[in-house]
Motif scaffolding. Structure first.
Motif, PDB file in Angstrom:
ATOM      1  N   TYR A   1      -0.910  19.810  -6.872  1.00  0.00           N
ATOM      2  CA  TYR A   1      -1.551  18.722  -6.109  1.00  0.00           C
ATOM      3  C   TYR A   1      -1.330  18.784  -4.597  1.00  0.00           C
ATOM      4  O   TYR A   1      -1.655  17.826  -3.889  1.00  0.00           O
ATOM      5  N   HIS A   2      -0.796  19.888  -4.069  1.00  0.00           N
ATOM      6  CA  HIS A   2      -0.486  19.863  -2.638  1.00  0.00           C
ATOM      7  C   HIS A   2      -1.746  19.787  -1.766  1.00  0.00           C
ATOM      8  O   HIS A   2      -1.689  19.440  -0.587  1.00  0.00           O
ATOM      9  N   GLU A   3      -2.921  20.104  -2.323  1.00  0.00           N
ATOM     10  CA  GLU A   3      -4.173  20.030  -1.564  1.00  0.00           C
ATOM     11  C   GLU A   3      -4.709  18.613  -1.486  1.00  0.00           C
ATOM     12  O   GLU A   3      -5.808  18.398  -0.972  1.00  0.00           O
ATOM     13  N   ILE A   4      -3.909  17.659  -1.970  1.00  0.00           N
ATOM     14  CA  ILE A   4      -4.389  16.279  -2.009  1.00  0.00           C
ATOM     15  C   ILE A   4      -4.645  15.724  -0.615  1.00  0.00           C
ATOM     16  O   ILE A   4      -5.494  14.866  -0.402  1.00  0.00           O
ATOM     17  N   ASP A   5      -3.844  16.215   0.390  1.00  0.00           N
ATOM     18  CA  ASP A   5      -4.098  15.759   1.776  1.00  0.00           C
ATOM     19  C   ASP A   5      -4.489  16.921   2.676  1.00  0.00           C
ATOM     20  O   ASP A   5      -4.402  16.819   3.905  1.00  0.00           O
ATOM     21  N   LYS A   6      -4.921  18.045   2.030  1.00  0.00           N
ATOM     22  CA  LYS A   6      -5.470  19.206   2.742  1.00  0.00           C
ATOM     23  C   LYS A   6      -4.563  19.693   3.865  1.00  0.00           C
ATOM     24  O   LYS A   6      -5.006  20.036   4.961  1.00  0.00           O
ATOM     25  N   GLY A   7      -3.242  19.689   3.608  1.00  0.00           N
ATOM     26  CA  GLY A   7      -2.290  20.257   4.555  1.00  0.00           C
ATOM     27  C   GLY A   7      -1.943  19.381   5.733  1.00  0.00           C
ATOM     28  O   GLY A   7      -1.252  19.827   6.660  1.00  0.00           O
ATOM     29  N   LYS A   8      -2.384  18.142   5.759  1.00  0.00           N
ATOM     30  CA  LYS A   8      -2.091  17.257   6.885  1.00  0.00           C
ATOM     31  C   LYS A   8      -0.635  16.753   6.858  1.00  0.00           C
ATOM     32  O   LYS A   8      -0.120  16.306   7.872  1.00  0.00           O
ATOM     33  N   GLY A   9      -0.006  16.798   5.683  1.00  0.00           N
ATOM     34  CA  GLY A   9       1.392  16.364   5.588  1.00  0.00           C
ATOM     35  C   GLY A   9       1.569  14.873   5.515  1.00  0.00           C
ATOM     36  O   GLY A   9       2.699  14.378   5.623  1.00  0.00           O
ATOM     37  N   LYS A  10       0.448  14.171   5.344  1.00  0.00           N
ATOM     38  CA  LYS A  10       0.561  12.723   5.284  1.00  0.00           C
ATOM     39  C   LYS A  10       1.195  12.294   3.979  1.00  0.00           C
ATOM     40  O   LYS A  10       2.016  11.358   3.957  1.00  0.00           O
ATOM     41  N   TYR A  11       0.835  12.937   2.909  1.00  0.00           N
ATOM     42  CA  TYR A  11       1.391  12.616   1.594  1.00  0.00           C
ATOM     43  C   TYR A  11       2.330  13.711   1.096  1.00  0.00           C
ATOM     44  O   TYR A  11       3.405  13.428   0.546  1.00  0.00           O
ATOM     45  N   VAL A  12       1.899  14.938   1.263  1.00  0.00           N
ATOM     46  CA  VAL A  12       2.724  16.065   0.824  1.00  0.00           C
ATOM     47  C   VAL A  12       3.627  16.477   1.997  1.00  0.00           C
ATOM     48  O   VAL A  12       3.284  17.331   2.812  1.00  0.00           O
ATOM     49  N   LYS A  13       4.781  15.827   2.073  1.00  0.00           N
ATOM     50  CA  LYS A  13       5.660  16.007   3.229  1.00  0.00           C
ATOM     51  C   LYS A  13       6.449  17.320   3.157  1.00  0.00           C
ATOM     52  O   LYS A  13       6.802  17.896   4.186  1.00  0.00           O
ATOM     53  N   TYR A  14       6.735  17.764   1.935  1.00  0.00           N
ATOM     54  CA  TYR A  14       7.555  18.968   1.776  1.00  0.00           C
ATOM     55  C   TYR A  14       6.766  20.037   1.019  1.00  0.00           C
ATOM     56  O   TYR A  14       6.162  19.735  -0.027  1.00  0.00           O
ATOM     57  N   ASP A  15       6.720  21.228   1.602  1.00  0.00           N
ATOM     58  CA  ASP A  15       6.225  22.338   0.796  1.00  0.00           C
ATOM     59  C   ASP A  15       7.410  22.924   0.035  1.00  0.00           C
ATOM     60  O   ASP A  15       8.539  22.440   0.127  1.00  0.00           O
ATOM     61  N   LYS A  16       7.190  23.984  -0.714  1.00  0.00           N
ATOM     62  CA  LYS A  16       8.254  24.520  -1.564  1.00  0.00           C
ATOM     63  C   LYS A  16       9.407  25.072  -0.744  1.00  0.00           C
ATOM     64  O   LYS A  16      10.576  24.917  -1.106  1.00  0.00           O
ATOM     65  N   SER A  17       9.149  25.716   0.354  1.00  0.00           N
ATOM     66  CA  SER A  17      10.237  26.290   1.147  1.00  0.00           C
ATOM     67  C   SER A  17      11.043  25.214   1.860  1.00  0.00           C
ATOM     68  O   SER A  17      12.268  25.296   1.955  1.00  0.00           O
ATOM     69  N   SER A  18      10.361  24.172   2.368  1.00  0.00           N
ATOM     70  CA  SER A  18      11.085  23.130   3.095  1.00  0.00           C
ATOM     71  C   SER A  18      11.955  22.295   2.158  1.00  0.00           C
ATOM     72  O   SER A  18      13.085  21.924   2.497  1.00  0.00           O
ATOM     73  N   ILE A  19      11.422  21.999   0.963  1.00  0.00           N
ATOM     74  CA  ILE A  19      12.252  21.192   0.049  1.00  0.00           C
ATOM     75  C   ILE A  19      13.390  22.030  -0.515  1.00  0.00           C
ATOM     76  O   ILE A  19      14.490  21.522  -0.798  1.00  0.00           O
ATOM     77  N   ALA A  20      13.160  23.363  -0.638  1.00  0.00           N
ATOM     78  CA  ALA A  20      14.240  24.239  -1.073  1.00  0.00           C
ATOM     79  C   ALA A  20      15.382  24.220  -0.063  1.00  0.00           C
ATOM     80  O   ALA A  20      16.565  24.239  -0.424  1.00  0.00           O
ATOM     81  N   ALA A  21      15.009  24.176   1.221  1.00  0.00           N
ATOM     82  CA  ALA A  21      16.023  24.116   2.265  1.00  0.00           C
ATOM     83  C   ALA A  21      16.825  22.821   2.173  1.00  0.00           C
ATOM     84  O   ALA A  21      18.040  22.802   2.394  1.00  0.00           O
ATOM     85  N   VAL A  22      16.134  21.719   1.818  1.00  0.00           N
ATOM     86  CA  VAL A  22      16.836  20.440   1.669  1.00  0.00           C
ATOM     87  C   VAL A  22      17.824  20.517   0.502  1.00  0.00           C
ATOM     88  O   VAL A  22      18.961  20.064   0.606  1.00  0.00           O
ATOM     89  N   PHE A  23      17.365  21.114  -0.593  1.00  0.00           N
ATOM     90  CA  PHE A  23      18.258  21.252  -1.750  1.00  0.00           C
ATOM     91  C   PHE A  23      19.486  22.093  -1.398  1.00  0.00           C
ATOM     92  O   PHE A  23      20.602  21.793  -1.812  1.00  0.00           O
ATOM     93  N   ILE A  24      19.255  23.171  -0.651  1.00  0.00           N
ATOM     94  CA  ILE A  24      20.387  24.002  -0.224  1.00  0.00           C
ATOM     95  C   ILE A  24      21.354  23.197   0.630  1.00  0.00           C
ATOM     96  O   ILE A  24      22.572  23.307   0.516  1.00  0.00           O
ATOM     97  N   GLY A  25      20.797  22.339   1.476  1.00  0.00           N
ATOM     98  CA  GLY A  25      21.640  21.496   2.322  1.00  0.00           C
ATOM     99  C   GLY A  25      22.464  20.508   1.521  1.00  0.00           C
ATOM    100  O   GLY A  25      23.582  20.160   1.908  1.00  0.00           O
ATOM    101  N   LEU A  26      21.902  20.062   0.404  1.00  0.00           N
ATOM    102  CA  LEU A  26      22.652  19.136  -0.429  1.00  0.00           C
ATOM    103  C   LEU A  26      23.917  19.770  -0.997  1.00  0.00           C
ATOM    104  O   LEU A  26      24.920  19.085  -1.240  1.00  0.00           O
ATOM    105  N   ALA A  27      23.895  21.071  -1.217  1.00  0.00           N
ATOM    106  CA  ALA A  27      25.023  21.765  -1.841  1.00  0.00           C
ATOM    107  C   ALA A  27      26.013  22.325  -0.834  1.00  0.00           C
ATOM    108  O   ALA A  27      26.994  22.966  -1.229  1.00  0.00           O
TER     109      ALA A  27
END
Length: 635
Positions: A608-634
């Motif tokens: 569903y990441h194309e739901i906002d056509k890359g504007k980032g309004k709804y899909v705030k994290y792509d796979k690489s950015s959220i992976a970085a957040v997860f790494i930061g959690l650990a």
């Protein structure tokens, strides 16, 4: 014819001669017969006379023999009287020697005189003659005076060679044997004791000499050890009452070393003076004043330990080991004092045993007494405090192992009767379960302590912490600190292979903390409607195609799910960073969150990441950015 007549006349003559000879023979035979009868008559009379003589002479012969025996007896009695008169005759000479005393008369001469008097006294006792009663009384008084002077001589000899005290540290630090009596004094003291041990006709002088020895040497031993006894008590009193006792900082080790050295030297003195059968009794009596002071010192130390049990229980373990070793050494050398030392040690040993139960109970009380718990999940100081206590106990593993074996596995538990069993003696191998392993039992005690600590902390956290996440952080921090303090200490060889218990608590605390993932994952679930003509493709989804096939209403739902997830995820990240976590806990929790959420998010993003056509309004994290957040959690 004339010839015939002549021959006939010749034969007649011969017959006449023959008849004459026969008549002569008959006459002689008659006389012989008469003589035989006279002889027989004489023999009869002689036999009768002999019987009469025997009847008369027999009693006279017996009387003669009795008179000879009586004469011999009288001679013997007269000889015995002469011998018995000799002590009385020589009493004045012996009395002169005894009155002059051992110093003036010379000890060998004096002892010889005492020996003669004792023999005379014994001989008179055996004779039991009334005439000797006065002389016996005089000899008895003389012997009593002689023994009294020997006791005084023994006392004087011993005192001149016995100092008031010695300084034990002088001999300990220089590794020198403690002083013994001089050989000259030992020889003379031994002569006196040898005499009184053999000649015991008067009031047991042997016991009196042994008592004199103990009365003189006993205070010397006690005085020499008095300063070390006081030092053992003083070194137990710390400037900081809350400081944990450290091995070797109490004076008991030096005190014990001095006791061993001075007692063994004294035993050498006793063996040189007294007979073997008296060694033990004299040694016990001589050491008694020092042992009495020793027992008092241990009672005072025991009172201090019981008042500071959580910090000074280790002193009880150390004292138990030191005195057990002292007892074994003295028992091996002398065969004595084991019972006395065991009785003195008993209060401290009982405190050492009961401390194992009390320390676990105190852990419960301290946790239950906590008024607050950190809101950020930080660990309580009681965790490190408890583990430091176990780390310190390893320093005293030898005595603790002995105590553990005597208690038995689990004997420290409050419900066990083993902890209340009496212990009147220093235990020997015979009193133990030969198959028991003190280290093994101690490891069980450590695990029991850890389990009690964590269970109490969990119960307290449920009462005081409302959030399961904070509870999870709090328990996980406690578990990690426990694990670290085991691995980085001497507890590791005992417990590193038994940490399944901690793994269970890690899983429990992680489950508490990552409950939040359930709430987050709800936002990443979608409902896929299918029909016979439009089925979802397998493999990576084509987001553009998926979104294009959604109705407007479904698109709005997907946008709302992204928005809700973003808000909840960011709130979770903020809370995660706000908690006080040990490095290992943060890594453990962060990895568990990533493992549970990242696959779900990536799947949802792929569709569903194309739901906002890359504007980032709804899909705030792509796979690489959220992976970085997860790494930061650990991290």
């Amino acid at each position: 014819m004339a010839v015939g007549l002549a021959a006939k006349g010749s034969h007649a003559t011969m017959d006449e001669e023959a008849r004459a000879e026969v008549d002569v023979l008959n006459s002689r035979l008659e006389k012989t017969t008469q003589l035989t009868k006279k002889i027989q008559a004489s023999l009869g009379r002689l036999d009768s006379s002999g019987q009469s003589v025997r009847d008369v002479a027999g009693p006279l012969n017996g009387e003669t023999r009795r008179l000879q025996v009586l004469g011999n007896n009288i001679d013997s009695v007269l000889a015995a009287i002469d011998r018995l008169r000799q002590p009385a005759d020589s009493k004045n000479d012996e009395e002169a020697i005894i009155r002059s005393g051992p110093d003036k008369a010379g000890l060998p001469n004096y002892l010889a005189s005492m020996k003669r008097l004792n023999k005379s006294y014994s001989d008179m006792q055996a004779s039991n003659l009334r005439a000797n009663q006065r002389t016996m009384a005089d000899l008895g008084r003389l012997l009593k005076s002689g023994n009294s002077q020997l006791e005084g001589y023994f006392d004087k000899l011993l005192r001149t060679d016995t100092p008031r005290s010695v300084e034990p540290l002088h001999y300990i630090t220089k590794d020198k044997p403690f002083p013994v009596l001089s050989q000259d004094k030992i020889a003379r003291l031994g002569l006196v004791y040898s005499h009184v041990a053999v000649e015991q006709t008067q009031d047991n002088p042997e016991a009196a000499v042994a008592r004199i020895y103990a009365e003189i040497r006993g205070p010397y031993l006690a005085s020499s050890l008095a300063n070390l006894a006081a030092a053992s008590v003083n070194t137990a009193k710390k400037k900081n009452p809350g400081a944990i006792y450290r091995a070797g900082t109490n004076g008991m080790g030096t005190y014990s070393q001095a006791m061993e050295g001075i007692f063994l030297s004294e035993y050498d003195n006793i063996c040189s003076i007294f007979t073997r059968e008296d060694w033990g009794l004299v040694f016990q009596s001589t050491c008694q004043p020092a042992l009495t002071e020793f027992a008092r010192t241990l009672r005072e130390l025991n009172t201090h330990i019981k008042s500071h049990l959580s910090t000074d229980c280790y002193l009880a373990y150390e004292i138990t080991e030191i005195i057990s070793g002292l007892s074994e050494k003295l028992e091996t050398r002398t065969g004595e004092l084991k019972g006395s030392l065991a009785a003195a040690l008993k209060p401290v040993r009982e405190t050492a045993k009961s401390s194992l139960t009390e320390l676990i109970e105190e852990t419960k009380r301290k946790v239950n007494g906590l008024q607050t718990l950190p809101a950020d999940g930080a660990p309580s100081p009681i965790v490190s405090e408890t583990m430091r206590r176990l780390q310190t106990m390893v320093e005293f593993l030898r005595p603790i192992s002995s105590i553990m074996v005597s208690l038995g596995d689990g004997g420290w538990k409050a419900t066990s009767s083993a902890s209340s069993r009496p212990s009147d003696a220093i235990p020997s191998l015979a009193s133990f379960d030969i198959g028991a392993d003190g280290k093994e039992i101690f490891s069980h005690y450590c695990l029991d302590t850890v389990e009690t600590l964590l269970s109490s902390l969990e119960q307290k956290s449920r009462m005081m912490l409302k959030s399961r996440s904070v509870m999870g952080v709090f328990l996980a921090n406690s578990v990690i600190i426990i694990e670290r303090m085991i691995i980085d200490s001497e507890l590791s060889p005992l417990l590193s292979s038994r940490l399944d218990l901690l793994d269970q608590w890690k899983k429990k605390s992680t489950a508490m903390y990552t409950d939040v993932c359930k709430d987050l994952s709800i936002h990443l679930f979608d409902t896929i409607h299918t029909n016979r003509t439009h089925r979802p493709t397998s493999g990576p989804a084509d987001s553009a195609s998926v979104v294009k096939g959604l109705s407007s209403k479904d698109k709005d739902k997907i946008k709302e799910k992204f928005t809700q997830f973003n808000n909840a995820f960011e709130e979770m990240v903020v809370r995660h960073k706000s908690y006080s976590m040990e490095r290992e806990v943060r890594s453990m929790f962060g990895e568990d969150i990533r493992r549970k959420l990242q696959p779900l998010y990536e799947r949802f993003w792929d569709r569903y990441h194309e739901i906002d056509k890359g504007k980032g309004k709804y899909v705030k994290y792509d796979k690489s950015s959220i992976a970085a957040v997860f790494i930061g959690l650990a991290s």
